[in-house]
Write a protein that holds these residues in place. Structure first.
Motif: not given
Length: 494
Positions: A439-445, A193-204
């Motif tokens: 970016g949300g993914s980078s901040l969360l990770a 939907g409107p949300i994009s996430i980069q799973p590699g940030e958490f995978a590291k």
């Protein structure tokens, strides 16, 4: 009364001096003072941006300043309650970086809004969403501090973390394009939907936790030496499995996801953790040779790698080509315009650089704050990484040392890759600057990373409790057992 040696050991462990009541100081007052200074710097920067852009001050900077102060005030309360002995400099460094990132995103929003109004278009500002992501990230930061009360318990789930990390890292490569689109040449995003996430940030982070646990349990495997060539003890061939596995993962990320940044970041951090665990530089040499070989093969086989290298060598030669050197050239023009002192906050043109609020935010900062401002920002990153390394050295368990050292190096390695790509020191990789970029993914990770560093530093600085074991009385020399001592020059049979 303790001896001077015991006092020196206590200071080296990060415990500091003991207060009059016998308790070690927590230094939370220092942290609160530095957070207040960070809030002042961010508010002053917002005022300069508005004064230069709109020639007036609006209520928006009041709301943004209050939101920043409330968020990090809450983070301070959480650290005071759940990690009271944590390093007092880590959270203020993060607050300054995150706050200056919000300032630059807001500044670029103003410029893009002005351009959109001239063209009769509408644009959605990014800074409100970045504040929302910061709020969610700090809530996740709080959750990590509450749930993980002892970082050593993570070793129980290290193999699970490794499996989940591999799945997250590989997921975008095997999903269809409507879920995992290719953005800016890389297939590293998941869109629902409107949300994009980069799973590699958490995978590291998950994979680093796995390798820290693996190296603790299998350290002897990497300490064994094979043949000696030119004075160097080479690893045994049967012991190369883990490093070949890490190399295969990094090359797979480069080939299938076209993500040079994550590949370099992941493999480089694993090599550093191997060196910290074994103190054998030969592992770093073997790893670097493997990575260079993989990059050479990828350059020969894949056009996007050749394009990145061509843009790096001469961005002006590919300035007008699709996917060419336009972005790098514009970033270099911005850095050149800023010079030593910068044009001033709000007085430059960072909006002329594509993706100035994400991949190229160091170029925007270098234009408006100059070399001095960008160098000061890099010094804050350096202090943050050094405090993390200091906590890793001071903590008493091997797993904490490896995990804290790996996370700290991951942070500073990412900064090097980002700034190196913007300044044309290395090919552009597409990574974002931690805490600065939109970016949300980078901040969360990265807030998970900071919470883990604070937990490790809390364990390192927390005074030991419990009664010291009584010394065992030694037997008289006449009653002592005879012990066979092997001479150092005696060689064991091969």
């Amino acid at each position: 009364m303790g001896s001077p040696v015991q006092g020196a050991v206590g200071l080296a462990a990060g415990q500091g001096s003991v207060g009059p009541d016998g308790a070690a100081p927590t230094r939370r007052g220092t942290e609160l003072l530095l957070l207040g200074f960070a809030a002042f710097v961010v508010s002053a920067a917002l005022m300069l941006v508005e004064a230069n852009q709109e020639q007036q001050l609006t209520l928006r900077i009041v709301w943004y300043g209050l939101a920043f102060l409330a968020l990090f005030g809450g983070a301070h309360v959480a650290v005071r309650k759940f990690a009271p002995y944590a390093d007092p400099l880590i959270l203020p460094c993060v607050a300054v970086l995150n706050g200056l990132g919000l300032v630059m995103i807001y500044r670029i929003d103003l410029a893009l809004t002005e351009r959109a109004l001239r063209l009769g278009r509408e644009i959605n500002n990014d800074v409100p969403r970045q504040i929302l992501w910061t709020t969610i990230s700090l809530l996740l930061f709080l959750a990590v501090l509450i749930v993980i009360k002892d970082h050593r318990k993570l070793t129980k789930y290290s193999y699970t973390f490794g499996l989940v990390g591999l799945i997250l890292l590989a997921l975008p490569a095997f999903l269809p394009s409507f879920i995992a689109p290719t953005i800016n040449g890389a297939k590293i995003w998941l869109r629902v939907g409107p949300i994009s996430i980069q799973p590699g940030e958490f995978a590291k982070i998950l994979l680093l936790t796995f390798f820290a646990g693996f190296l603790v349990s299998k350290r002897d495997l990497f300490m064994a030496a094979g043949r000696r060539v030119l004075g160097v003890d080479l690893p045994r061939a049967r012991d190369l499995g883990p490093i070949l596995f890490a190399w295969g993962v990094s090359v797979g990320v480069l080939v299938f996801q076209k993500d040079l940044g994550t590949s370099l970041l992941f493999f480089g951090t694993i090599l550093v953790m191997l060196y910290v665990a074994t103190e054998r530089g030969v592992w770093v040499g073997v790893g670097l040779m493997l990575f260079v070989a993989g990059c050479l093969v990828a350059y020969q086989l894949f056009g996007h790698v050749q394009q990145r290298v061509a843009n790096w060598i001469d961005p002006l030669a590919t300035y007008d080509d699709p996917g060419g050197g336009y972005q790098i050239a514009q970033g270099l023009f911005g850095l050149g315009t800023g010079g030593v002192g910068g044009t001033g906050l709000g007085a430059g043109r960072p909006d002329l650089v594509p993706l100035a609020n994400t991949d190229f935010i160091p170029a925007a900062i270098g234009e408006e704050l100059g070399f001095i401002g960008l160098a000061a920002l890099l010094m804050i990153y350096t202090v943050l990484a050094l405090r993390g390394m200091r906590s890793a050295l001071a903590v008493r368990d091997t797993f904490g040392k490896l995990l804290g050292g790996g996370l700290s190096f991951l942070l500073i390695m990412q900064v090097f890759v980002v700034v190196g790509g913007v300044t044309k020191l290395i090919p552009m990789t597409g990574l974002t600057a931690p805490f600065l970029s939109y970016g949300g993914s980078s901040l969360l990770a990265n807030y998970i990373l900071v919470a883990l560093l604070l937990r490790i530093s809390d364990a390192a600085r927390r005074p030991q409790t419990g009664v010291r074991p009584r010394p065992v009385p030694q037997a008289p020399i006449a009653e002592a057992h005879t012990v066979m001592v092997q001479r150092p020059d005696q060689e064991r049979p091969a």
